[in-house]
Scaffold this active site. Sequence first.
Site, mmCIF file in Angstrom:
data_model
loop_
_atom_site.group_PDB
_atom_site.id
_atom_site.type_symbol
_atom_site.label_atom_id
_atom_site.label_comp_id
_atom_site.label_asym_id
_atom_site.label_seq_id
_atom_site.Cartn_x
_atom_site.Cartn_y
_atom_site.Cartn_z
ATOM 1 N N SER A 152 0.419 10.163 0.613
ATOM 2 C CA SER A 152 1.685 9.970 -0.098
ATOM 3 C C SER A 152 1.417 9.780 -1.579
ATOM 4 O O SER A 152 0.302 9.461 -1.985
ATOM 5 C CB SER A 152 2.439 8.755 0.466
ATOM 6 O OG SER A 152 2.774 8.961 1.821
ATOM 7 N N ARG A 205 0.836 -1.190 0.000
ATOM 8 C CA ARG A 205 0.000 0.000 0.000
ATOM 9 C C ARG A 205 0.872 1.242 0.000
ATOM 10 O O ARG A 205 2.085 1.167 0.217
ATOM 11 C CB ARG A 205 -0.947 0.003 1.206
ATOM 12 C CG ARG A 205 -0.229 -0.009 2.550
ATOM 13 C CD ARG A 205 -1.179 -0.217 3.718
ATOM 14 N NE ARG A 205 -2.195 0.804 3.787
ATOM 15 C CZ ARG A 205 -2.041 1.979 4.389
ATOM 16 N NH1 ARG A 205 -0.874 2.291 4.932
ATOM 17 N NH2 ARG A 205 -3.018 2.843 4.432
ATOM 18 N N LEU A 206 0.219 2.357 -0.242
ATOM 19 C CA LEU A 206 0.866 3.667 -0.166
ATOM 20 C C LEU A 206 -0.140 4.584 0.509
ATOM 21 O O LEU A 206 -1.305 4.626 0.121
ATOM 22 C CB LEU A 206 1.227 4.161 -1.568
ATOM 23 C CG LEU A 206 2.094 5.409 -1.689
ATOM 24 C CD1 LEU A 206 3.437 5.233 -0.990
ATOM 25 C CD2 LEU A 206 2.317 5.762 -3.160
ATOM 26 N N ASP A 207 0.304 5.302 1.529
ATOM 27 C CA ASP A 207 -0.617 6.088 2.337
ATOM 28 C C ASP A 207 -1.427 7.080 1.503
ATOM 29 O O ASP A 207 -0.973 7.568 0.456
ATOM 30 C CB ASP A 207 0.147 6.860 3.422
ATOM 31 C CG ASP A 207 0.763 5.945 4.463
ATOM 32 O OD1 ASP A 207 0.164 4.886 4.740
ATOM 33 O OD2 ASP A 207 1.836 6.272 4.990
ATOM 34 N N TYR A 208 -2.590 7.411 2.017
ATOM 35 C CA TYR A 208 -3.518 8.350 1.382
ATOM 36 C C TYR A 208 -2.835 9.670 1.043
ATOM 37 O O TYR A 208 -3.054 10.250 -0.021
ATOM 38 C CB TYR A 208 -4.688 8.565 2.353
ATOM 39 C CG TYR A 208 -5.804 9.460 1.885
ATOM 40 C CD1 TYR A 208 -6.573 9.143 0.764
ATOM 41 C CD2 TYR A 208 -6.132 10.612 2.604
ATOM 42 C CE1 TYR A 208 -7.617 9.956 0.364
ATOM 43 C CE2 TYR A 208 -7.181 11.424 2.212
ATOM 44 C CZ TYR A 208 -7.926 11.100 1.088
ATOM 45 O OH TYR A 208 -8.967 11.901 0.698
#
Length: 197
Positions: A45, A40-43
């Site tokens: 980022s 995942r990749l943070d909201y």
Amino acid sequence: MAELILFNKPFKVLSQFTDTSGRATLANYIDKRGFYPAGRLDYDSEGLLLLCDDGVLQQRIAHPKFKLWKTYCVQLEGEVSHDAVEALREGVKLKDGLTRPARLKALKEPNFWDRTPPIRERKSLPTSWIEISIQEGRNRQVRRMCAHVGYPVLRLIRTHIGDWSLDSLSPGQYRSLRVNLPNAGSSKPPRGRRRKR
């Protein structure tokens, strides 16, 4: 062969296809069925997110035991010190334990796309950029590492996962490729940044 999607996730887009709160998701950008994020990749980022249609490949990319290097370009509030850089390289002690050593270097301001909305900067306080590569995937790890050494993150862009990179993808764009599982990813550290935008 498995199919892999390389997606440049924009700022404030969820790394999933649905949301009950009306936020932007992957479904706003990717119309291919049967693909799931590998990690995942943070909201808040930006940058490289990998999606695949094969569970084995997904596991190989996302699971910590395969130790794929993930590289980020990070804008920090303040001029980063030599001591902070060395501390990040050696590993810092967070609430969930000591981080593994990171690969890190200071950067001149890179030529990335403008972010929407733009970064809120204090004119009286300079900013600096670093490139950091880690082999872990703890929640908000890079942000927490940088805050631990006294430098809040203003912007975070992931540029590489293993051998895969953003290259010339603009925010919201993706490309797909076929992957042979025996050659998926790499445990080698990146050899430096590839082509900048």
